[in-house]
Enzyme design. Sequence first.
Site, PDB file in Angstrom:
ATOM      1  CD1 TRP A  46      27.118  16.463  -6.391  1.00 19.04           C
ATOM      2  CD2 TRP A  46      26.978  15.863  -8.530  1.00 19.04           C
ATOM      3  NE1 TRP A  46      27.487  15.134  -6.481  1.00 19.04           N
ATOM      4  CE2 TRP A  46      27.409  14.747  -7.778  1.00 19.04           C
ATOM      5  CE3 TRP A  46      26.807  15.701  -9.899  1.00 19.04           C
ATOM      6  CZ2 TRP A  46      27.681  13.496  -8.370  1.00 19.04           C
ATOM      7  CZ3 TRP A  46      27.086  14.467 -10.482  1.00 19.04           C
ATOM      8  CH2 TRP A  46      27.500  13.398  -9.726  1.00 19.04           C
ATOM      9  CG  ASP A  48      28.757  10.893   0.926  1.00 19.47           C
ATOM     10  OD1 ASP A  48      28.549  11.103   2.140  1.00 19.47           O
ATOM     11  OD2 ASP A  48      29.902  10.883   0.440  1.00 19.47           O
ATOM     12  NE  ARG A  58      34.112   8.039   0.587  1.00 19.49           N
ATOM     13  CZ  ARG A  58      33.517   7.427  -0.433  1.00 19.49           C
ATOM     14  NH1 ARG A  58      33.784   6.169  -0.716  1.00 19.49           N
ATOM     15  NH2 ARG A  58      32.628   8.066  -1.171  1.00 19.49           N
ATOM     16  CD  GLU A  59      33.111  11.563   0.688  1.00 23.64           C
ATOM     17  OE1 GLU A  59      32.882  12.761   0.506  1.00 23.64           O
ATOM     18  OE2 GLU A  59      33.400  10.775  -0.235  1.00 23.64           O
ATOM     19  CD  GLU A  95      31.399   5.334  -3.221  1.00 24.40           C
ATOM     20  OE1 GLU A  95      32.019   4.584  -2.450  1.00 24.40           O
ATOM     21  OE2 GLU A  95      31.696   6.529  -3.401  1.00 24.40           O
ATOM     22  CG  ASP A 130      25.449  11.504  -3.843  1.00 20.49           C
ATOM     23  OD1 ASP A 130      25.964  12.305  -4.632  1.00 20.49           O
ATOM     24  OD2 ASP A 130      26.095  10.628  -3.263  1.00 20.49           O
ATOM     25  CG  HIS A 146      27.294   5.859  -1.699  1.00 19.97           C
ATOM     26  ND1 HIS A 146      28.315   5.961  -0.794  1.00 19.97           N
ATOM     27  CD2 HIS A 146      27.427   6.950  -2.505  1.00 19.97           C
ATOM     28  CE1 HIS A 146      29.029   7.050  -1.032  1.00 19.97           C
ATOM     29  NE2 HIS A 146      28.500   7.687  -2.075  1.00 19.97           N
TER      30      HIS A 146
HETATM   31  C1  BGC Z   1      30.684  10.907  -2.749  1.00 15.56           C
HETATM   32  C2  BGC Z   1      29.573  10.889  -3.731  1.00 15.56           C
HETATM   33  C3  BGC Z   1      29.568  12.205  -4.437  1.00 15.56           C
HETATM   34  C4  BGC Z   1      30.853  12.202  -5.213  1.00 15.56           C
HETATM   35  C5  BGC Z   1      31.018  13.307  -6.192  1.00 15.56           C
HETATM   36  C6  BGC Z   1      31.948  11.030  -3.498  1.00 15.56           C
HETATM   37  O1  BGC Z   1      33.065  11.029  -2.701  1.00 15.56           O
HETATM   38  O2  BGC Z   1      30.655   9.798  -1.913  1.00 15.56           O
HETATM   39  O3  BGC Z   1      28.461  10.275  -3.406  1.00 15.56           O
HETATM   40  O4  BGC Z   1      28.463  12.543  -5.133  1.00 15.56           O
HETATM   41  O5  BGC Z   1      31.935  12.138  -4.323  1.00 15.56           O
HETATM   42  O6  BGC Z   1      31.374  14.441  -5.623  1.00 15.56           O
END
Ligand code: BGC
Length: 960
Positions: free
Chosen positions: A581, A507, A511-512, A814, A519, A832
Amino acid sequence: MTEMLSMTKKSSAGQEKPSELADLGAVRLAALRCEYLQDPLGIDICRPRLSWQLRSERYGVRQNAYQIVVTADASAGLVWDSGRVPSDNSTQVEYGGPELLSRQRYCWRVRIWDERDAVSNWSADAFWEMGLLTSADWQALWIEPVQEPARPEPKINMFQNLGMISPQPDSDYSRLNPCLYLRKTFTTQGSVRKARIYATAHGVYRLEINGVRVGSQELAPEVTAYQGFLQYQTYDVGELLTPGANVIGAVLADGWYRGRIGLPGDSCQYGDKLALLLQLEVEYSDGSRQWVNSDHNFKSSSGPLVYSDLFIGERYDVGLELGDWHLPAYDDRTWQPALRADYGYANLAAQYGDPLQVVQEIQPAAILVTPRGETVLDLGQNISGRLRMRVHGPAKTVVTLDHAEMLDSDGNFLQAIRGRNKDQRDVYILKGDGVEVYEPWFTTHGFRYVRISGYPGEPGRDDFSGVVIASGLRDTGSFSCSDERLNRLQENIRWSQRGNFVSIPTDCPQRERAGFTGDAQVFGPTACFNMDVAAFFTRWLRSLRLEQRQDGQVPACVPYWNSYIEMFTPIQGGAHTSAGWGDACIIIPWTLYQVYGDLRVLQENYSSMARWLEYVRQEAEQGIPERLQADLPPEVRERQKYLWNTGFHFGDWLIPSLTGGYWNPFEASNATKEIAASCFYACCTDLMAQIAGLLQKPEDQQQYAALNASIRQAFAAEYLSEDGRLSAHYQGMYVLALKMQVIPEQKRRQVTEQLVALIVENGCRLDTGFVSGPYLLDVLCANGRRDIAYKLLFQTECPSWLYEVERGATTIWETWDAISPDGQISTDSFNHYTFGCVGDWLYRFVAGLDKDQPGYKHILIQPDLAGGLTHAGVSYLSGYGEIISAWKLQEGRLTVRVQIPPNTSASIRLPGADAALVGQQCLPGLLVSQVQDGRTAVLEVGSGAYRFEYPIDPVEVFSQ
Ligand code: BGC
């Protein structure tokens, strides 16, 4: 409705060709690929697929038949001769010979018969080499250096993590673990014919032989669902071995296995100890063999890498360097023998697809001194990767490099990533003897700016390089047009893809770095245009299948780390997924099939898709939303079965008017989840019906089609009012409903009007979230509102694509207002790719290149002039070769340049053209020409390069 008005010419390429263009030479064969890769080493696909491209200056070239010959490398003995196979297929042709053997290199060549049945020369040789196919091929033992088990991070909840409640805990550096160094000395026994290392790790690893790095892959073994799928890498190390004594070295770091990862920044997701598995196989000229395997003879130590965490960063202390540990004579008595571990081989699989590597280096744009007096380097581009530094200074000087995506509104360094353990800080402690070059090994950052502290002397731009790390995907698409802002937008999209196609589709890089399924499916078509992502997605889908829950749920992110399960459980009421998703398990294989003509990806994923849809069916059938719990008329109750209107969903995630940036993300979810989920239910039943048809499963096909029909009916009855208004009155809901065909034909106009009214009320600015974004402009165009589509495209006020561009974005943000109109910088991600899904539309619609049959076997060229641009063009490297569509408007004349690769054909639709005139201009390849609607010439052509030029009345064309 399209109406064919006249047929002006019919010819078959070959018969009516002007003589001077007749035979410009035979067909040549090029770009031989195995499983999408050029000469892959160490694959474990039992029936690999082979592709080739035809090259010729002639027009209308097609393949009538092919012949493939495979030989075993060493003996050159014949393994398989396909004989002459009548087929026009030149992509993904499955190997059909006897069972393939571990370690064996297979050479192959191909020749084809063209449309005149003339046979080509043989192609040059290509090869693939098999890896280790069974557990029995592994002699090496898993080993663990002596080490303290990692201490897991304490638990925190999601709101704390997102910085929504304070305090957000500081990183605890005392919990970081030293990287571990392993070595073993061995002696070669003669002249080496071939040497391979097969290796993997718990953690991430780098190897060296005699101090020379093995391969160039970064962060091996990369990230997969390790519990069932851990990749090993194969390296050709023949050149690195020296006669006599050699040293093999390995360095291990935490990586994804036990490092701090994901939003929660939790560690130990797979285990608390690092381990190595390594098998070096040497084959000598006399046919003898030697194995050097990981075992208790490897010795381990800590060293200068005090820690190296994927997210937090790395600390390198030269004072702790281990000296000549790569030399055989090195005294390793203080090192400790590694311990044997028993992890087995069941989850091992050969690396599939392009490895992570350095894909680009960037020279910094500037070094700034900020108002706060800090020295900050500006790369000029937001990237995912790291910084290489040259430094000269006294021993023990500590240089600290802090990485961030943005400066704040005053121009000061801003480290504002939400979540724990996101420091992005590298520390280098100097040796002090001359110029030193430092580049971290096991960490990457999402950044454009780097705060440099403690640098001895004046840092100069030349002392630094930005090193971009990503999966080494081949660029396949390029776009340019007369509006530089759109060109920058496309560049930003590509940069966000590069920043996030890092082993898995993540993503965001700061951050993650989590493989969010939603996504990825949203961005899939754009990703496929920009780069060759077939193998990349195919590999990730394997992890997806492994992470699918027993009941069919496909998680919101893949791999599905425990920390995410713990975080999602309270928010999602125990569910692991969401509409849009989980549907990635169907939509992504479908996208791959469309773009690459890859049927195997549908076959491989079919049962996973079916299990997912069965989960959705049951959820839909059993759930009745709370608002309807009272007595319901039977027909209303009956239709609830076909609506997926219960449970948790991200809905149309991050609709700007509802979420205020990222402050209320669940507002948008709650407002849109019912309609979004039912639309995806409709979409995926429809896709499944088509997929079942392709895979010859007529019963399934019928069932999915019937289900789809019921969903569509139920949807309209439940959510659509007389005046075409949907119960959730948001731009994205209309977009989804129109795209996913849940609106009855006679209502489409009204529904479109509702959508247009919403857009206009919003000042022709976007108000769509993640899952509706990719369809917005297509839906408007398909429903007669190209004018509105272009207004949205050229909008520069927030929220819009060009707002970001005009605010200096170098990647896709994002949230639409990550920098607010009053200049405030948010804590959202600035990298993002999701909202970059418009890239696909620009390629297809503005530049006018689309596929009409899977894999671009039949191509659609259809430039659109209505946007007011003066030129636009696209080039795309398809499986058959390069396709070009480029148009230019100048002084009342339109020029269109088209290239169609051999073994494909195309329909070219030219606006405002006289069919007879343009037909003359493509004679050598022309098959048929027609006029449509009196205003568009439609030419059916075979392969070749074409150029059309004709007078055009822009007013007439723009109004079409
Ligand atoms: C992520 C997204 C993701 C969303 C929904 C976010 O924290 O960065 O891109 O799809 O959470 O779960």
